[in-house]
Write a protein that holds these residues in place. Structure first.
Motif, short mmCIF file in Angstrom:
data_model
loop_
_atom_site.label_atom_id
_atom_site.label_comp_id
_atom_site.label_asym_id
_atom_site.label_seq_id
_atom_site.Cartn_x
_atom_site.Cartn_y
_atom_site.Cartn_z
N ASP A 73 0.83 -1.20 0.00
CA ASP A 73 0.00 0.00 0.00
C ASP A 73 0.87 1.25 0.00
N SER A 98 -4.20 -6.29 4.30
CA SER A 98 -4.05 -5.81 2.93
C SER A 98 -5.21 -4.87 2.63
N TYR A 99 -4.95 -3.87 1.80
CA TYR A 99 -5.99 -2.94 1.38
C TYR A 99 -6.54 -3.26 0.00
N GLU A 100 -6.15 -4.43 -0.54
CA GLU A 100 -6.64 -4.81 -1.87
C GLU A 100 -7.22 -6.23 -1.83
N THR A 132 -7.02 -6.64 9.08
CA THR A 132 -7.96 -7.13 8.07
C THR A 132 -7.51 -8.44 7.43
N ASP A 154 -13.19 -1.51 11.47
CA ASP A 154 -13.78 -2.46 10.53
C ASP A 154 -14.69 -3.47 11.22
#
Length: 345
Positions: A73, A98-100, A132, A154
């Motif tokens: 990221d 991860s942000y994807e 996450t 989240d």
């Protein structure tokens, strides 16, 4: 310890023992991985050694594709030397944030590529996630019917996407035996230190924490990091009372004694303490006494009765009950497992 499929060496150990198999931790780097969280397992598990100076863990990073670059990221990619086959060699698999995550995050569904990679994991492998990364374990069905932690921001979404999971937004991490999950970012450090502590005792974990310049155990949970709508100005703290109590764990401490250290009423002190630490004063005292007992069982020849008195439990029976609740073992079993079996370095 199970035998492993050979992989290229990840570090040189001049005291290598061909009959010794360190616990292998495989870290799964997905596109969009956060570099900070990706580095946590390597930092924490890359330190501990036993009395013969052998590394207790081997840390390997892999991706879901053949060896090559993985996007982060940040404004750089990382070169990963191992493909998904490395997951088959793991004793522990850790999935950082991860942000994807795409459909994993949006719908709770694994992509075909990710599902094929996770299929390499052997039954009985310990699984862990940071932040996450828990979405991956959840989408794979590993958290169904279990308690789980994730970043507080989240938590509501996580619960909505995975209604069969019991999400706890207040804790830093959850140990559910063979599956462990943590809150966001730095909570990954807490989780990994806990795993070292669980595997090799408090002395080893504390030395790793000291070398990493972090506390070996953080009090409370995520609640203390959530911004309140209207914060109170110049709020008095309970820091002095905690320091005072830590120096007197062997004494029969009373709540009013702690409150007096801060010149507060018992009611105000209890409320402020829970706001700052995340647990009640009584729960905190028990946690500290358990940690003191663990340290003494590992590092001294004191009898169980003497440890119980020094840790503030009063009697051996009381200490047994608290250690059984907190650790699932008796004091004698704990000492037999961790007494002088490892040497921090």
């Amino acid at each position: 310890m199970p035998m492993h499929t050979p992989l290229p060496p990840t570090r040189k150990d001049t005291r290598a023992d061909p009959d010794f198999r360190p616990h292998r931790v495989v870290v799964l780097a997905l596109d969009g991985v956060l570099p900070f969280e990706l580095g946590i397992p390597h930092r924490i598990f890359g330190r501990p050694r036993d009395t013969r100076r052998r590394y207790l863990y081997e840390v390997v990073t892999c991706s879901i594709r053949p060896p090559g670059p993985v996007e982060t990221d940040a404004d750089f990619a990382i070169e990963v030397a191992h493909g998904p086959e490395a997951l088959a060699t793991a004793d522990t698999v850790i999935v950082p944030a991860s942000y994807e995550l795409g459909p994993v995050f949006e719908e709770g569904v694994l992509t075909d590529e990710l599902a094929a990679a996770l299929a390499h994991i052997r039954p009985g492998t310990r699984l862990a996630s940071i932040c996450t990364g828990g979405y991956v374990l959840a989408a794979a069905g590993h958290l169904d019917g279990r308690p789980a932690a994730t970043h507080w921001a989240d938590a509501e979404h996580f619960q909505r996407i995975f209604p069969r999971i019991r999400v706890d937004a207040d804790v830093l991490f959850i140990d559910d035996g063979d599956v462990l999950t943590s809150a966001g970012v730095a909570a990954g450090i807490d989780l990994c230190l806990h795993m070292v502590r669980r595997d090799h005792g408090t002395a080893v974990a504390n030395e790793v924490a000291r070398r990493t310049v972090v506390p070996p155990h953080r009090d409370g949970g995520q609640a203390q990091y959530i911004q309140r709508p209207v914060p109170e100005p110049q709020l008095a703290t309970t820091t002095a009372a905690r320091a005072w109590a830590l120096g007197r764990l062997h004494e029969p401490l009373q709540l009013r004694d702690m409150a007096e250290q801060e010149s507060m009423s018992v009611r105000t002190f209890t409320r402020r303490f829970r706001e700052e630490v995340g647990v009640s004063p009584g729960q905190w005292l028990t946690q500290q006494r358990v940690e003191r007992a663990r340290h003494l069982l590992e590092s001294t020849d004191l009898s169980v009765d003497q440890v119980a008195r020094a840790a503030g439990f009063g009697t051996a029976q009381s200490m047994r009950q608290h250690l059984q609740t907190a650790l699932g073992v008796t004091p004698t079993a704990y000492r037999r497992t961790f007494r002088a079996t490892t040497a921090p370095h």
